[in-house]
Design a protein around this motif. Sequence first.
Motif, PDB file in Angstrom:
ATOM      1  N   UNK A  15       0.859  -1.183   0.000  1.00  0.00           N
ATOM      2  CA  UNK A  15       0.000   0.000   0.000  1.00  0.00           C
ATOM      3  C   UNK A  15       0.895   1.233   0.000  1.00  0.00           C
ATOM      4  N   UNK A  16       0.593   2.188  -0.876  1.00  0.00           N
ATOM      5  CA  UNK A  16       1.335   3.443  -0.944  1.00  0.00           C
ATOM      6  C   UNK A  16       0.375   4.580  -0.613  1.00  0.00           C
ATOM      7  N   UNK A  17       0.752   5.436   0.346  1.00  0.00           N
ATOM      8  CA  UNK A  17      -0.074   6.584   0.741  1.00  0.00           C
ATOM      9  C   UNK A  17       0.754   7.852   0.674  1.00  0.00           C
ATOM     10  N   UNK A  18       0.133   8.923   0.185  1.00  0.00           N
ATOM     11  CA  UNK A  18       0.825  10.199   0.000  1.00  0.00           C
ATOM     12  C   UNK A  18      -0.014  11.309   0.622  1.00  0.00           C
ATOM     13  N   UNK A  19       0.613  12.152   1.451  1.00  0.00           N
ATOM     14  CA  UNK A  19      -0.111  13.279   2.058  1.00  0.00           C
ATOM     15  C   UNK A  19      -0.235  14.387   1.020  1.00  0.00           C
ATOM     16  N   UNK A  20      -1.458  14.773   0.713  1.00  0.00           N
ATOM     17  CA  UNK A  20      -1.689  15.832  -0.268  1.00  0.00           C
ATOM     18  C   UNK A  20      -1.400  17.207   0.330  1.00  0.00           C
ATOM     19  N   UNK A  21      -0.697  18.023  -0.445  1.00  0.00           N
ATOM     20  CA  UNK A  21      -0.537  19.430  -0.068  1.00  0.00           C
ATOM     21  C   UNK A  21       0.291  19.677   1.176  1.00  0.00           C
ATOM     22  N   UNK A  22       1.273  18.811   1.474  1.00  0.00           N
ATOM     23  CA  UNK A  22       2.075  19.025   2.685  1.00  0.00           C
ATOM     24  C   UNK A  22       2.844  20.342   2.603  1.00  0.00           C
ATOM     25  N   UNK A  54       5.332  -2.952  -6.025  1.00  0.00           N
ATOM     26  CA  UNK A  54       5.464  -1.591  -5.486  1.00  0.00           C
ATOM     27  C   UNK A  54       5.183  -0.544  -6.561  1.00  0.00           C
ATOM     28  N   UNK A  55       5.739  -0.736  -7.743  1.00  0.00           N
ATOM     29  CA  UNK A  55       5.535   0.224  -8.821  1.00  0.00           C
ATOM     30  C   UNK A  55       4.058   0.306  -9.203  1.00  0.00           C
ATOM     31  N   UNK A  56       3.377  -0.834  -9.228  1.00  0.00           N
ATOM     32  CA  UNK A  56       1.949  -0.838  -9.570  1.00  0.00           C
ATOM     33  C   UNK A  56       1.127  -0.132  -8.482  1.00  0.00           C
ATOM     34  N   UNK A  57       1.493  -0.334  -7.227  1.00  0.00           N
ATOM     35  CA  UNK A  57       0.790   0.359  -6.139  1.00  0.00           C
ATOM     36  C   UNK A  57       1.004   1.866  -6.232  1.00  0.00           C
ATOM     37  N   UNK A  62      -5.353  12.712   1.828  1.00  0.00           N
ATOM     38  CA  UNK A  62      -4.322  11.779   1.381  1.00  0.00           C
ATOM     39  C   UNK A  62      -4.782  11.075   0.108  1.00  0.00           C
ATOM     40  N   UNK A  63      -3.800  10.668  -0.692  1.00  0.00           N
ATOM     41  CA  UNK A  63      -4.059   9.813  -1.845  1.00  0.00           C
ATOM     42  C   UNK A  63      -3.444   8.450  -1.544  1.00  0.00           C
ATOM     43  N   UNK A  64      -4.141   7.390  -1.942  1.00  0.00           N
ATOM     44  CA  UNK A  64      -3.700   6.059  -1.540  1.00  0.00           C
ATOM     45  C   UNK A  64      -3.931   5.069  -2.675  1.00  0.00           C
ATOM     46  N   UNK A  65      -3.006   4.131  -2.828  1.00  0.00           N
ATOM     47  CA  UNK A  65      -3.118   3.081  -3.833  1.00  0.00           C
ATOM     48  C   UNK A  65      -2.531   1.795  -3.306  1.00  0.00           C
ATOM     49  N   UNK A  66      -2.933   0.650  -3.890  1.00  0.00           N
ATOM     50  CA  UNK A  66      -2.396  -0.628  -3.417  1.00  0.00           C
ATOM     51  C   UNK A  66      -2.352  -1.626  -4.557  1.00  0.00           C
ATOM     52  N   UNK A  67      -1.550  -2.678  -4.363  1.00  0.00           N
ATOM     53  CA  UNK A  67      -1.431  -3.736  -5.358  1.00  0.00           C
ATOM     54  C   UNK A  67      -1.002  -5.021  -4.664  1.00  0.00           C
ATOM     55  N   UNK A  68      -1.397  -6.150  -5.262  1.00  0.00           N
ATOM     56  CA  UNK A  68      -1.089  -7.469  -4.699  1.00  0.00           C
ATOM     57  C   UNK A  68      -0.413  -8.319  -5.766  1.00  0.00           C
ATOM     58  N   UNK A  79      -1.076   3.218  -9.005  1.00  0.00           N
ATOM     59  CA  UNK A  79      -2.481   3.275  -8.592  1.00  0.00           C
ATOM     60  C   UNK A  79      -2.749   4.471  -7.683  1.00  0.00           C
ATOM     61  N   UNK A  80      -1.750   4.802  -6.857  1.00  0.00           N
ATOM     62  CA  UNK A  80      -1.901   5.966  -5.986  1.00  0.00           C
ATOM     63  C   UNK A  80      -2.009   7.242  -6.828  1.00  0.00           C
ATOM     64  N   UNK A  81      -1.150   7.388  -7.835  1.00  0.00           N
ATOM     65  CA  UNK A  81      -1.217   8.572  -8.687  1.00  0.00           C
ATOM     66  C   UNK A  81      -2.490   8.574  -9.528  1.00  0.00           C
ATOM     67  N   UNK A  82      -2.963   7.401  -9.913  1.00  0.00           N
ATOM     68  CA  UNK A  82      -4.233   7.327 -10.635  1.00  0.00           C
ATOM     69  C   UNK A  82      -5.372   7.804  -9.741  1.00  0.00           C
TER      70      UNK A  82
END
Length: 450
Positions: free
Chosen positions: A130-137, A233-236, A215-221, A239-242
């Motif tokens: 799972x990849x999570x990014x804080x928006x607008x930090x 990791x790259x796919x997750x 936050x924006x969040x994406x995940x992959x299995x 997905x987060x940027x998508x």
Amino acid sequence: MLGYRPEDIPVKLGTQVLDFVHPGDRDQVRENLEERARGGNPPREYECRMLGADGKSVWVAMLVSQIFHDGLSTTIGHVVDVTERKRDDERLRFLSYHDPQTGLRNRTFFEELMERYSNGERMPGPVSIVVADIDGLKVVNDTFGHRAGDEHIATVARMLADTFNGTNEVCRVGGDEFCVVMPDTPVDLVSLRVTEVLERVKRFNSRSPRIPISISIGHSTSHGAHESVFEIYQRADDNMYQYKLTQIESPKSRVIDILLMALAERDFVLQGHVERMVHMVGRMAELVGLPDHRRRDLILFARVHDLGKVGIPDEILFKPSVLTPEEYAKIKMHVQIGHKIASRSRELAHIANLVLHHHEFWDGNGYPNRLRGEEIPLECRILAIVDAYDAMTQTRPYSAGRTHDEALDELRRCSGRQFDPRLVDVFIEMLRTMPTPTPPPEVGEGHIVN
């Protein structure tokens, strides 16, 4: 060293050093002693824990020497307290794999974990990331300062740690980015945890915090054992940027909207200030012949001109008495703060310059750049008059409202100094055709520059 008094120690034959060694280290120390007694070659230097009189452990370094003389053998032990050094070592070991700000695992740990998984050291079953990014930090840092930004990061870190508990490794891999490695976890459970994070964010924001979270969040299995963990990791990450792209507004714009709502909770916006401003500046735009696109920009400008006040402490913003020079200097900073925020918004960047200059004076004595006359953008000159009129006729924490006629008298008095004299005349004439506001219950001087 251990805190005992001589009378606390039984002085009798048979008292052994082992009595003072921590039970967890006692077998190793006993083995060393017995090996030495047998004439073997145990370590001359080693560390162990000993028991202090207060029951706490004391780390010691032992240097043991054997002396032979006239057929007799004597053992001499040199003991040094190394507790502080051991604590420092533990802290260094902790910091080598943990982020000191959040307590989560750090990027070094994440990269080593990824390498281990890449080399086949993974648990049975699928691996999810799972990849999570804080928006607008950066917007938060520029508006509230880096200390508040650090607290913002820590809040998100706690949400992730509370959600992905157990065997999952939650790592902070960048300033505003987090990764969670979830071995042997079904896809449905991963999706459930991601939804839970977003629900935590929603509940947090519903409490109207000073700095809401986006936050924006994406995940992959993994699709199979043959797949590289780096591909997962790259796919997750993709997905987060998508996720960011599928939002109606850009992440920065969402943060700015949230900040505007936070300002509405703190300031006088809920009293109708923005709505009155929009109505009056729209009418002024028509009277001075602004093109339609500039009229729309002026209305947008009226809605967000005080956005920078989200970065001003409440004790200054709502202070009922006269501001000190230092406090007034902080109040004046709201135009720069607002300019920084607007500049980073796709929707507001084109009016950022207006936000910066909406407190310039016609005679050049305003701020921040002491522009004068027609150097000041027309939209700023219009808003300055409308804003001052609304500020004077409304009761606020720092001032009682004036009557409609008193406010007009003050505008005339400041015409040619603070305000464009031609626009003051247009505004006063405009008000003759508009309903007169209801007089406020109290009359006072107040601040003309809100």
